[in-house]
Design an enzyme around this catalytic site. Sequence first.
Site, PDB file in Angstrom:
ATOM      1  N   TYR A  45     -18.126  12.822 -12.078  1.00  0.00           N
ATOM      2  CA  TYR A  45     -18.112  14.076 -12.826  1.00  0.00           C
ATOM      3  C   TYR A  45     -16.821  14.272 -13.625  1.00  0.00           C
ATOM      4  CZ  TYR A  45     -21.993  15.255  -9.715  1.00  0.00           C
ATOM      5  OH  TYR A  45     -23.177  15.242  -9.034  1.00  0.00           O
ATOM      6  N   HIS A  63      -7.606  -4.338  -7.186  1.00  0.00           N
ATOM      7  CA  HIS A  63      -7.263  -3.659  -5.934  1.00  0.00           C
ATOM      8  C   HIS A  63      -8.321  -3.917  -4.868  1.00  0.00           C
ATOM      9  CE1 HIS A  63      -4.693  -0.890  -3.794  1.00  0.00           C
ATOM     10  NE2 HIS A  63      -5.740  -0.188  -3.402  1.00  0.00           N
ATOM     11  N   ARG A 102       0.789  -1.223   0.000  1.00  0.00           N
ATOM     12  CA  ARG A 102       0.000   0.000   0.000  1.00  0.00           C
ATOM     13  C   ARG A 102       0.830   1.286   0.000  1.00  0.00           C
ATOM     14  NH1 ARG A 102      -4.677  -0.565   4.475  1.00  0.00           N
ATOM     15  NH2 ARG A 102      -5.214   1.468   3.587  1.00  0.00           N
TER      16      ARG A 102
END
Length: 827
Positions: A127, A84, A38
């Site tokens: 968006y 993931h 990570r």
Amino acid sequence: MPTRPEDPARDEKIIDIDVSAEMESSFLEYAYSVIYARALPDARDGLKPVQRRILYQMDQLGLRPDKGHVKSSRVVGDVMGKLHPHGDQAIYDALVRMAQDFSLRLPLVDGHGNYGSLDDGPAAPRYTEARLAPAALAMTESLKEDTVDFVPNYDNQYTQPSVLPAAIPNLLVNGASGIAVGMATNMPPHNLGEVVAAARHLIEHPDAELDDLMNFVPGPDLPGGGKIVGLDGIRDAYASGRGTFKTRATARIENVTPRKKGIVITELPYLVGPERVIERIKDAVDKKRVTGISAVTDLTDRHHGLRLVIEVKNAFNPEAVLEKLYRATPLEESFGINNVALVEGRPQTLGLKELLQVYIDHRLTVVRRRSQYRLDQRRERLHLIEGLLIAIADIDEIIQVIRSSETADEARSRLMMVFDLSEPQAEYILELRLRRLTKFSRIELQGQADELAREIAELEEILGSEQRLRQVVSDELARVSLEYGTPRRTVLLEWAGAVKTAADPSVPLKVPDVPSTVLMSTTGLLARIDTPDAGLTSDEGQLPLEDDAPPVSRSGPRASHDGLRSVVNSRSHGEVGVLLSSGSVQRINVLDIPSLALASSAPSLAGGIPISELVAIPSGTKPVGLIDLSPEAPIGVLATSSGRIKRFTTQDFPRNADTFDIVSLSDDDAVVATASTHADDDRLVLVTSDAQLLHFPASAVRPQGRGAGGMAGIKLADGSRVIALGVVSDAEVAAASVVTVAANSAAPTTDQHVKVTPLDRYPGKGRATMGVRAHRLLASQDGLVLAWVGLDPRASGSAGQALALPDTDERRDGSGSVAAGAIAAIG
């Protein structure tokens, strides 16, 4: 109460364990997961697992730079569903960072939409849209050529690359940041071209020292530019993997309004936003930690980039205020380098050479594996083409063998036996459709075979020579640098003293009240020179420079020279007035006038400011000179076009009015010039348009109040007017010159004749007389268009460019010589 019979199947197995051992084991597993999976980047491709998975999945989706953008939500969903095993927000955050040009020196994702700013976060993934940036193609190229190992995903349904081929040294170029368990990484971005140059040098010279590499990589290159102050910490980091450096905003001092100076910020430290800076500046001003600031304005836009304007109050030194801001606000920030990355799955702290070496070793492995893959592919293809050449040469026999065979296996075996083919060759011929044979010709196939043989030889050379392999890696790095490299943005300063600090006594916070010489040029510029112990001795005197210094000149895109129309001595905290041709004076604070540096050579008036930016000039009027408004100012003198002359003092000037009149004029009259007188024996010199010159002592004109209209100065012939006034001390008469320029008033800049004559060649006469002739006019000339009296005359054109004056002519009534150019002003 009856009891339930015991069920042996319900018995639980309880194992006694040591809690401390279990906690230690579990914590180590968690820590390893965070570190490896990570938080820390791999030193080879410079990517964390989530970043690598994003780029790989976008490559699999075909989101290349030449394709359209897709919704970020789709990318996030694909990465989360296939590769993931963490939340969508973490994936989107990583995607956003790779698209931000203020976070990465070389963005890897081409984002469309609101991807955030230094002060605001991005829009939601529904968006925004994304696709791979061009640089990302270099990170993922040759993935399908067995260049890296693939490992299973979290549920063993898909595979993913354990590392990307990374043709770009991404870890150094884009830096990294992350917090793991018990360790963290914080690496600044660098310039791609510099990193590649260092890597290529290390490839050629494996024993290169750190100093050799720092000749190519002198320091970080931050996306937002700015300045790095002090390089000792950078060298420590390059040597040991840990160090610190300071970043500063890029600032310059400008006139932000006609009367105010300001600090203009165009670049900020790494990851510092303008809103944060403005907030901290306001807080510092409110708490009195910084003084001298009147306003902060953010003029940033997409077309001009960052622009923060900090207005500085008059009487405060902008340079000193800027240093205060560096101390109290994020305009100066520290960056701690901690080069921690994964090397073979283990976290290590790496210096510059180690970072480059790990990357180079990775690229050597990638190119070696790619070359072997390509070699195998080309050998296989060449083998098939050789079999096809045999088939084409004996096509009829081939067909006969196939037709006479009962089964495909029999046909394959007979082809191999009859034509000495290998099994793959025979199988390829059997699977080949007959109609494809029409597309082949022996010449074309032989050409393909020759090309494959050439490529095979080249690949065998690469695999057989370590030196050739290293050369290929170096050449590919050079191509990457040429394609994606950009010039350095961050300025490196060797030491903090490269910029003066507020503690430096040579940079006081407030501008001291010192003697100041205010200059007005012939092209209409105003400037001042603060001189603690020197000034001009008269309005026509020289600047306080060395004896061998050149005359005052103006350099810049428009002009290389400019004369002085008017000069007064004041103080930096004082006031001067601009006298207009209408007889009114407009007051100006000296501090509002730009300051020029005084050096051993003449200061440039290009740093001045147009008069029109400091005073309002009504239509039909023009500025004619400067007046010292201090109470101890010398007696001033002015002349009007109708021949009036007036001496005045500043005693009755209003102290609070910004504009006031100092002479009463008739409707058809105007002030033509002003100067100062220092003694009663100073000579007042008037020159008229019909080439008459009159000079008389200043004592002949008594000072008058500002409401008076002056006295008769020179008697004028019909149609003539006064065009020049000069004041020369009695001691300077022998050195003073009279410059006259004659032409036709209908075309004043053509066919000019100019003459320079000593003033002492002209006899003096009484005030209000006609004077003597100063220039003999030719038939084509109807009068003088310019005249000037004083020391060291300078002629200039309309743009301020220098024009040569002729040698001195002792004849006071001579006609002069042709001008070297169109003279627009003399000063």
